[in-house]
Scaffold this motif. Structure first.
Motif, PDB file in Angstrom:
ATOM      1  N   LYS A   1       0.836  -1.204   0.000  1.00  0.00           N
ATOM      2  CA  LYS A   1       0.000   0.000   0.000  1.00  0.00           C
ATOM      3  C   LYS A   1       0.875   1.260   0.000  1.00  0.00           C
ATOM      4  O   LYS A   1       0.654   2.187  -0.766  1.00  0.00           O
TER       5      LYS A   1
ATOM      6  N   GLY B   1       3.659   0.657  -3.164  1.00  0.00           N
ATOM      7  CA  GLY B   1       3.287   0.023  -4.438  1.00  0.00           C
ATOM      8  C   GLY B   1       4.262  -1.070  -4.830  1.00  0.00           C
ATOM      9  O   GLY B   1       4.308  -1.495  -5.987  1.00  0.00           O
TER      10      GLY B   1
ATOM     11  N   ARG C   1       6.499   9.354  -3.137  1.00  0.00           N
ATOM     12  CA  ARG C   1       5.172   8.874  -2.761  1.00  0.00           C
ATOM     13  C   ARG C   1       4.453  10.008  -2.051  1.00  0.00           C
ATOM     14  O   ARG C   1       5.069  10.792  -1.317  1.00  0.00           O
TER      15      ARG C   1
ATOM     16  N   ARG D   1      -2.885  10.797   0.908  1.00  0.00           N
ATOM     17  CA  ARG D   1      -4.157  11.522   1.024  1.00  0.00           C
ATOM     18  C   ARG D   1      -4.638  11.282   2.447  1.00  0.00           C
ATOM     19  O   ARG D   1      -4.708  10.134   2.896  1.00  0.00           O
TER      20      ARG D   1
ATOM     21  N   ASP E   1      -7.589  -0.020   2.451  1.00  0.00           N
ATOM     22  CA  ASP E   1      -6.741   0.689   1.483  1.00  0.00           C
ATOM     23  C   ASP E   1      -5.839   1.687   2.187  1.00  0.00           C
ATOM     24  O   ASP E   1      -4.876   2.176   1.607  1.00  0.00           O
TER      25      ASP E   1
ATOM     26  N   TYR F   1      -4.037   7.381   3.165  1.00  0.00           N
ATOM     27  CA  TYR F   1      -4.091   6.616   1.910  1.00  0.00           C
ATOM     28  C   TYR F   1      -2.867   6.967   1.070  1.00  0.00           C
ATOM     29  O   TYR F   1      -2.768   8.091   0.549  1.00  0.00           O
TER      30      TYR F   1
ATOM     31  N   CYS G   1      -0.363   7.205  -2.169  1.00  0.00           N
ATOM     32  CA  CYS G   1      -0.589   7.285  -3.616  1.00  0.00           C
ATOM     33  C   CYS G   1       0.683   7.778  -4.298  1.00  0.00           C
ATOM     34  O   CYS G   1       1.592   8.282  -3.635  1.00  0.00           O
TER      35      CYS G   1
ATOM     36  N   GLN H   1      -0.773  17.996  -4.899  1.00  0.00           N
ATOM     37  CA  GLN H   1      -0.234  16.999  -3.961  1.00  0.00           C
ATOM     38  C   GLN H   1       1.048  17.501  -3.310  1.00  0.00           C
ATOM     39  O   GLN H   1       1.686  18.428  -3.807  1.00  0.00           O
TER      40      GLN H   1
END
Ligand code: FAD
Ligand code: UDP
Length: 382
Positions: A159, A162, A262, A265, A289, A313, A315, A323
């Motif tokens: 998670k 990745g 990385r 959120r 998640d 989270y 992402c 971001q």
């Protein structure tokens, strides 16, 4: 005229500003693109009055007396030792995986046997990275490694990054080793705690010095230019020092390509309940998640009705306008690209890179404070 311009007002920028202003007797200008000081350590109150960390939970810990003493000039401390549990299919087990956890998840006779073998192999009190434990040849040690890998590391790491634990830098999973003692604290450092009045207040104290100016809402890329071996501030040649603590690729308009990061959120939820979970942080290591849930009042010690939690989270970092780059991805090809940017910077006089982003490193707060103090030692001597 400013002797030094500092880009970014996180720990790297703030410590440098104070040190150069106070010890170096300099006039210092900090440019910060966000609307607040304290970088990713910024804390505030949500609309329910709960004290939260806006960019994820920040727990201070260090073995460095210098760093602890230095920050203690600007804050008192709330005595807090961080403990984390992992939610493994509904069962809560202490992380890092310790002898305490071993006895919770293996049947008693088996746990005793495994404990004996682990201690014979590695020694009591040692901290064994999961990837090292996985190399053990003994079948029983393999069974422990397999349990820890499958239940703590594999899915959380997938998670967060990745990628699988063995595909990322061993330094990363090595931060949370298997601990061959009963110590269930998340950090082993001598000094642990939270700034009594919070990080923002700590930063305010550190930055309240007559020769430090701060400009918020100012992106350095709009006012500082590096061209043909010369530095410019607001269009005029600038002979002073520049300390840059932001992402180095973006300062040079990603001329060699983007450095991969990385991002995260954060989702906040408020409940009209006394408590949400038993510890300040619960890691979700096999399901969901999000990677972890933080319940802030358990971290800050705030006494308040109701409770606010934060889910994280992970992402990919793909859009710098919406971001924030939180974690450098420590892979050889990325470090190679970073070195190209660093070589570019060397062409410019008095331009220094400092901080988690500018150095493309996985620094904890104490490490960056220490690094800033060392750079200040060097610059003040000059
Ligand atoms: P930052 O705090 O990121 O500051 C950099 C500043 O530069 C930012 O304010 C940014 O807005 C500004 N900036 C960037 N580009 C520009 C520009 N072009 N112009 C103007 N300003 C710019 N460490 C711990 O020790 N304990 C913890 O529990 C812990 N938890 C963490 C949890 C999360 C989710 C994350 C992401 C990190 C955590 N850390 C923790 C690490 C900690 O956040 C860092 O060590 C610390 O923030 C690094 O400080 P810095 O000054 O290098 O960077
Ligand atoms: N990790 C994991 N499971 C956990 C805790 C950590 O797999 O329950 C791995 C994961 O790869 C994570 C790394 O160990 O990114 C470092 O964890 P740490 O808690 O230090 O991460 P941070 O707080 O810096 O995000």
């Amino acid at each position: 005229m400013y002797h030094t311009v500092i880009v970014g007002c996180g720990f790297a920028g703030a410590v440098m500003a104070r040190e150069l202003a106070e010890r170096g007797r300099e006039n210092v200008l900090i440019l910060e693109k966000r609307g607040h000081i304290a970088g990713n350590c910024y804390d505030t109150y949500d609309r329910y009055g709960v004290w939260i960390h806006q960019y994820g939970p920040h727990i201070f810990h260090t073995d460095s007396e210098r760093v602890y003493d230095y920050l203690s000039r600007f804050t008192e401390w709330y005595d807090y030792s961080h403990e984390v549990v992992a939610n493994v299919n509904g069962q809560l087990i202490p992380v890092p995986f310790s002898l305490h956890t071993l006895h919770m998840v293996f049947e008693e006779e088996m746990a005793k046997k495994l404990e004996k073998k682990l201690i014979e192999e590695f020694g009591r009190g040692t901290r064994v990275p999961i990837l090292k434990l996985k190399e053990a040849e003994d079948a029983d040690l393999q069974a422990v490694a397999e349990y820890v890998y499958e239940h703590i590391f594999l899915r959380y790491t997938m998670k967060q990054w990745g990628q699988k634990p063995e595909e990322i830098s061993p330094e990363v999973t090595g931060r949370v080793p298997v601990i061959l003692s009963e110590d269930s604290r998340y950090f082993s450092d001598h000094y642990q705690g939270m700034p009594l009045l919070g990080y923002k207040e700590l930063f305010k104290e550190m930055l309240s010095y007559p020769t430090i100016d701060i400009q918020l809402h100012t992106d350095a890329r709009d006012v500082l230019k590096l061209e043909n071996g010369e530095n410019y501030l607001y269009g005029k040649p600038y002979p002073g020092k520049i300390i840059y603590t932001g992402p180095i690729d973006e300062f040079f308009h990603c001329c060699y390509g983007r450095l991969p990061y990385r991002s995260l959120r954060f989702v906040l939820e408020h409940y009209n309940e006394e408590e949400y979970q038993p510890k300040a942080v619960v890691n979700y290591t096999v399901s969901e998640d999000y990677t972890r849930i933080t319940e802030f009042k358990k971290l800050t010690g705030q006494e308040i009705a109701g409770t606010t939690i934060m889910k994280e989270y992970p992402c990919a970092y793909t859009d710098s306008s919406t971001q924030i780059p939180y974690y450098a991805i420590l892979k050889e090809e990325n470090l190679e690209l970073y070195r190209k940017y660093r070589a570019l910077v060397r062409k410019y006089p008095n331009f220094y890179l400092l901080g988690r982003l500018a150095e493309y490193k996985y620094y904890n707060m104490d490490a960056i404070v220490e690094k800033a103090l060392l750079l200040a030692d060097e610059l003040v001597k000059k």
